[in-house]
Design a protein around this motif. Structure first.
Motif, mmCIF file in Angstrom:
data_model
loop_
_atom_site.group_PDB
_atom_site.id
_atom_site.type_symbol
_atom_site.label_atom_id
_atom_site.label_comp_id
_atom_site.label_asym_id
_atom_site.label_seq_id
_atom_site.Cartn_x
_atom_site.Cartn_y
_atom_site.Cartn_z
ATOM 1 N N THR A 177 67.869 -13.123 7.918
ATOM 2 C CA THR A 177 67.989 -13.671 6.615
ATOM 3 C C THR A 177 68.512 -12.483 5.600
ATOM 4 O OG1 THR A 177 67.607 -15.309 5.122
ATOM 5 C CG2 THR A 177 65.921 -13.608 5.669
ATOM 6 N N GLU A 178 69.124 -12.994 4.413
ATOM 7 C CA GLU A 178 69.500 -11.867 3.539
ATOM 8 C C GLU A 178 68.580 -12.018 2.560
ATOM 9 O OE1 GLU A 178 74.426 -12.528 3.923
ATOM 10 O OE2 GLU A 178 73.459 -12.891 2.109
ATOM 11 N N THR A 179 68.517 -10.712 1.817
ATOM 12 C CA THR A 179 67.668 -10.160 0.444
ATOM 13 C C THR A 179 67.592 -11.428 -0.224
ATOM 14 O OG1 THR A 179 67.615 -7.821 1.277
ATOM 15 C CG2 THR A 179 67.141 -8.834 -0.908
ATOM 16 N N GLY A 180 66.604 -11.912 -0.890
ATOM 17 C CA GLY A 180 66.906 -12.741 -2.196
ATOM 18 C C GLY A 180 66.827 -14.182 -1.652
ATOM 19 N N THR A 181 66.846 -14.449 -0.471
ATOM 20 C CA THR A 181 66.842 -15.889 0.058
ATOM 21 C C THR A 181 65.342 -16.569 0.186
ATOM 22 O OG1 THR A 181 67.228 -15.192 2.469
ATOM 23 C CG2 THR A 181 69.299 -15.664 1.094
ATOM 24 N N PRO A 182 65.141 -17.723 0.081
ATOM 25 C CA PRO A 182 63.821 -18.027 0.512
ATOM 26 C C PRO A 182 63.683 -18.486 2.068
ATOM 27 C CG PRO A 182 65.228 -19.942 -0.325
ATOM 28 C CD PRO A 182 65.780 -18.804 -0.523
ATOM 29 N N VAL A 183 62.603 -17.970 2.786
ATOM 30 C CA VAL A 183 62.284 -18.392 4.108
ATOM 31 C C VAL A 183 60.967 -18.982 4.429
ATOM 32 C CG1 VAL A 183 62.150 -17.273 6.395
ATOM 33 C CG2 VAL A 183 63.642 -16.257 4.511
ATOM 34 N N THR A 184 60.986 -20.004 5.158
ATOM 35 C CA THR A 184 59.792 -20.782 5.572
ATOM 36 C C THR A 184 59.764 -20.698 7.019
ATOM 37 O OG1 THR A 184 59.699 -22.301 3.664
ATOM 38 C CG2 THR A 184 58.429 -23.128 5.548
ATOM 39 N N LEU A 185 58.497 -20.148 7.434
ATOM 40 C CA LEU A 185 58.136 -20.031 8.856
ATOM 41 C C LEU A 185 56.913 -21.472 8.979
ATOM 42 C CD1 LEU A 185 57.506 -16.203 9.290
ATOM 43 C CD2 LEU A 185 59.634 -17.636 9.259
ATOM 44 N N ARG A 186 57.130 -21.900 10.291
ATOM 45 C CA ARG A 186 56.192 -23.000 10.399
ATOM 46 C C ARG A 186 55.287 -22.661 11.710
ATOM 47 N NH1 ARG A 186 56.848 -28.140 13.982
ATOM 48 N NH2 ARG A 186 55.243 -29.655 13.227
ATOM 49 N N CYS A 187 54.110 -22.970 11.459
ATOM 50 C CA CYS A 187 52.899 -22.825 12.635
ATOM 51 C C CYS A 187 52.467 -24.088 12.946
ATOM 52 C CB CYS A 187 51.766 -21.783 12.300
ATOM 53 S SG CYS A 187 50.675 -21.573 13.465
ATOM 54 N N HIS A 188 52.252 -24.591 14.242
ATOM 55 C CA HIS A 188 51.655 -26.067 14.609
ATOM 56 C C HIS A 188 50.887 -25.672 15.378
ATOM 57 C CE1 HIS A 188 52.185 -30.107 15.247
ATOM 58 N NE2 HIS A 188 52.056 -30.083 16.449
ATOM 59 N N GLN A 189 49.801 -26.533 15.295
ATOM 60 C CA GLN A 189 48.715 -26.466 16.289
ATOM 61 C C GLN A 189 48.374 -27.933 16.808
ATOM 62 O OE1 GLN A 189 44.631 -26.248 15.555
ATOM 63 N NE2 GLN A 189 44.836 -26.547 13.410
ATOM 64 N N THR A 190 47.851 -27.830 18.046
ATOM 65 C CA THR A 190 47.547 -29.404 18.522
ATOM 66 C C THR A 190 46.190 -29.194 19.026
ATOM 67 O OG1 THR A 190 48.173 -28.320 20.919
ATOM 68 C CG2 THR A 190 49.918 -29.598 19.375
ATOM 69 N N GLU A 191 45.260 -28.194 18.430
ATOM 70 C CA GLU A 191 43.969 -28.061 18.718
ATOM 71 C C GLU A 191 42.951 -28.589 17.799
ATOM 72 O OE1 GLU A 191 43.167 -26.756 21.767
ATOM 73 O OE2 GLU A 191 45.258 -26.595 22.180
ATOM 74 N N ASN A 192 43.623 -29.094 16.632
ATOM 75 C CA ASN A 192 42.573 -29.672 15.713
ATOM 76 C C ASN A 192 41.592 -28.878 15.195
ATOM 77 O OD1 ASN A 192 42.306 -31.893 13.885
ATOM 78 N ND2 ASN A 192 40.405 -32.333 15.153
ATOM 79 N N HIS A 193 41.848 -27.246 15.049
ATOM 80 C CA HIS A 193 41.069 -26.457 14.742
ATOM 81 C C HIS A 193 41.175 -26.375 12.977
ATOM 82 C CE1 HIS A 193 40.205 -25.219 18.500
ATOM 83 N NE2 HIS A 193 40.443 -24.034 18.530
ATOM 84 N N ARG A 194 40.155 -26.082 12.399
ATOM 85 C CA ARG A 194 39.859 -26.036 11.084
ATOM 86 C C ARG A 194 40.715 -24.756 10.420
ATOM 87 N NH1 ARG A 194 34.243 -25.151 7.615
ATOM 88 N NH2 ARG A 194 35.003 -25.253 5.612
ATOM 89 N N TYR A 195 40.488 -23.593 10.819
ATOM 90 C CA TYR A 195 41.023 -22.462 10.270
ATOM 91 C C TYR A 195 42.381 -22.142 10.667
ATOM 92 C CZ TYR A 195 36.284 -22.004 8.766
ATOM 93 O OH TYR A 195 34.819 -22.106 8.162
ATOM 94 N N MET A 196 43.177 -21.818 9.936
ATOM 95 C CA MET A 196 44.699 -21.224 10.261
ATOM 96 C C MET A 196 44.993 -19.837 9.503
ATOM 97 S SD MET A 196 46.683 -24.768 10.944
ATOM 98 C CE MET A 196 48.160 -24.128 11.894
ATOM 99 N N TYR A 197 45.661 -19.150 10.103
ATOM 100 C CA TYR A 197 45.968 -17.881 9.585
ATOM 101 C C TYR A 197 47.388 -17.377 9.810
ATOM 102 C CZ TYR A 197 41.058 -17.734 10.496
ATOM 103 O OH TYR A 197 39.597 -17.746 10.485
ATOM 104 N N TRP A 198 47.842 -16.648 8.762
ATOM 105 C CA TRP A 198 49.227 -15.848 8.830
ATOM 106 C C TRP A 198 48.915 -14.303 8.703
ATOM 107 C CZ3 TRP A 198 53.478 -17.257 10.878
ATOM 108 C CH2 TRP A 198 54.054 -18.745 10.732
#
Lengths: 111, 111
Positions: free
Chosen positions: B13-34
């Motif tokens: 991507t280019e400087t200044g643009t917004p970016v969204t990264l997605r994390c998807h889990q199928t374990e039904n765990h409570r805690y998630m981290y980036w």
């Protein structure tokens, strides 16, 4: 302020010999320690852990030692195999389900 | 392996643009981290979540925001990408234990 340090960026070991990876920490509040293994282009995978109330934990070829007085953690791999070549991260936790990671050590097992 | 996927796996991507990264889990765990992984720094926590709509900052949260509207999804947004945010981003999950399980990673390049 690096609370968890792995001072050796790389380590080379002959196949069949022992690999020893080291980790130092500064925060005496850490109560749980973990080792992760990472192959290129993959996420880290959990390897072995140890509670601060213990000084040794063993799982097959992998043993983790904890020296609380020295604030030092080590991972021993015996015997080393080619598939053990990877980057190893140590991590420490103090409640709140959060981990603090070291910088990593790249282990290369030579045939 | 824990059911964790990350998308996209690679992005330029280019400087200044917004970016969204997605994390998807199928374990039904409570805690998630980036986390982000950079040479010489290991893995550093950006943000984490301890439940739907419950999030908190990590060590390197400046320039990042997160959202968790469902148990299974945790989004990381770079509001205005900078070259210093070029990195490999990992999502992790955990339940009521210290061990965290990581996704495969997203390699982000900001030009």
């Amino acid at each position: 302020d690096q609370q968890v340090k792995q001072n050796s960026p790389s380590l080379s070991v002959q196949e069949g010999r022992i690999s020893i990876l080291n980790c130092d920490y500064t925060n005496s509040m850490f109560d749980y320690f973990l080792w992760y293994k990472k192959y290129p282009a993959e996420g880290p995978t959990f390897l072995i852990s140890i509670s601060s109330i213990k000084d040794k934990n063993e799982d097959g070829r992998f043993t983790v030692f904890l020296n609380k007085s020295a604030k030092h953690l080590s991972l021993h791999i015996v015997p080393s195999q080619p598939g053990d070549s990877a980057v190893y991260f140590c991590a420490a936790s103090y409640g709140a389900q959060k981990l603090v990671f070291g910088q990593g050590t790249r282990l290369t097992i030579n045939p | 392996d824990a059911g964790i996927t990350q998308s996209p796996r690679h992005k330029v991507t280019e400087t200044g643009t917004p970016v969204t990264l997605r994390c998807h889990q199928t374990e039904n765990h409570r805690y998630m981290y980036w986390y982000r992984q950079d040479p010489g720094h290991g893995l550093r926590l950006i943000h984490y979540s301890y439940g739907v709509k419950d999030t908190d900052k990590g060590e390197v949260s400046d320039g990042y925001s997160v959202s968790r509207s469902k148990t299974e999804d945790f989004l990381l947004t770079l509001e205005s990408a900078t070259s210093s945010q070029t990195s490999v981003y990992f999502c992790a999950i955990s339940e009521d234990s210290y061990e965290q399980y990581f996704g495969p990673g997203t390699r982000l390049t900001v030009t």
